[in-house]
Design a protein around this motif. Structure first.
Motif, PDB file in Angstrom:
ATOM      1  N   GLY A  17       0.815  -1.208   0.000  1.00 49.54           N
ATOM      2  CA  GLY A  17       0.000   0.000   0.000  1.00 49.54           C
ATOM      3  C   GLY A  17       0.851   1.261   0.000  1.00 49.54           C
ATOM      4  N   ASN A  20       2.151   2.582  -3.276  1.00 50.18           N
ATOM      5  CA  ASN A  20       1.177   3.111  -4.232  1.00 50.18           C
ATOM      6  C   ASN A  20       0.834   4.572  -3.996  1.00 50.18           C
ATOM      7  N   VAL A  93      -7.431  -4.452 -10.461  1.00 47.61           N
ATOM      8  CA  VAL A  93      -8.199  -3.247 -10.158  1.00 47.61           C
ATOM      9  C   VAL A  93      -7.397  -2.024 -10.579  1.00 47.61           C
ATOM     10  N   GLU A  94      -6.079  -2.092 -10.406  1.00 51.38           N
ATOM     11  CA  GLU A  94      -5.215  -0.964 -10.729  1.00 51.38           C
ATOM     12  C   GLU A  94      -4.834  -0.999 -12.210  1.00 51.38           C
ATOM     13  N   THR A 100       4.998   0.156  -7.413  1.00 54.76           N
ATOM     14  CA  THR A 100       3.971  -0.735  -6.862  1.00 54.76           C
ATOM     15  C   THR A 100       4.554  -2.117  -6.613  1.00 54.76           C
ATOM     16  N   THR A 123      -0.757  -8.727  -3.842  1.00 53.96           N
ATOM     17  CA  THR A 123      -0.989  -7.644  -4.788  1.00 53.96           C
ATOM     18  C   THR A 123      -1.468  -6.418  -4.010  1.00 53.96           C
ATOM     19  N   SER A 125      -4.224  -5.086  -4.038  1.00 55.57           N
ATOM     20  CA  SER A 125      -5.629  -5.221  -3.650  1.00 55.57           C
ATOM     21  C   SER A 125      -5.889  -6.390  -2.710  1.00 55.57           C
ATOM     22  N   GLY A 126      -4.860  -7.171  -2.373  1.00 54.38           N
ATOM     23  CA  GLY A 126      -5.095  -8.277  -1.456  1.00 54.38           C
ATOM     24  C   GLY A 126      -4.110  -9.416  -1.638  1.00 54.38           C
TER      25      GLY A 126
END
Length: 202
Positions: A17, A20, A93-94, A100, A123, A125-126
């Protein structure tokens, strides 16, 4: 769910996170580059507390087009023969990446017999996990990317590998930067973590 695994999830999401925070400006064309990411001493200590000793991080930079996607796979090979995908992850999602982080980790402490591995993909997102049962006595785990590389459409890049043996010796396959390792036909069990830049599934 074990407390260490929850801690591991928090650590990975914190690291990923934080990477990003910066945004990528639109440059008018699609380009994704990857390079290995080395943990700081503090980040390494966080991973030790999480209980996962084998983990590799990779830093992504660039931007995907509206109809493009990244697909991550964990593949299983036996004596060099492809046996199938253990799991895959896509529909990112990204679409913009700036420093990243993505990660791949191996946990071999599921039970005292050590006959099973937990494979973990991280990732922004999870986290996705799957298990791999085996009777290996020895193993090695390594990154297959040692410098910045640029993805090419529909060409897989192999990011990390796990090699297992039931004998007292273990072959050492060689790999050019992100290529399929040469020599996996001499290894009993091989697990490869890969990514491919492709068109988004309809």
């Amino acid at each position: 769910m074990k407390k260490w695994f929850l801690l591991f999830i928090c650590c990975c999401l914190l690291l990923i996170g934080c990477s990003n925070e910066k945004k990528v400006s639109t440059n008018g064309h699609t380009k994704i580059s990857i390079e290995p990411y080395s943990l700081s001493d503090k980040e390494e200590s966080l991973m030790m507390y999480a209980g996962v000793s084998q983990i590799e991080f990779f830093q992504f930079d660039g931007e995907l087009g509206q109809k493009e996607d990244l697909e991550f796979k964990i593949e299983h090979y036996k004596k060099g023969k492809f046996k199938g995908e253990l799991t895959s992850l896509s529909n990112m999602v990204e679409s913009k990446y700036k420093n990243t982080l993505f990660s791949f980790a191996i946990d071999n402490n599921i039970d005292y017999k050590r006959t099973s591995l937990k494979l973990i993909m991280g990732t922004p997102s999870g986290i996705a996990t799957t298990n791999f049962s085996n009777n290996m006595k020895g193993y090695s785990f390594e990154s297959l990317v040692n410098e910045r590389i640029t993805l090419k459409k529909n060409k897989p890049v192999y990011l990390a590998a796990w090699y297992g043996t039931s004998e007292n010796h273990l072959s050492s396959p060689s790999s050019k930067n992100g290529e399929l390792p040469q020599g996996i036909q001499d290894v009993e069990e091989t697990i490869l973590y890969s990514v491919v830049w492709k068109a988004k599934d309809k």
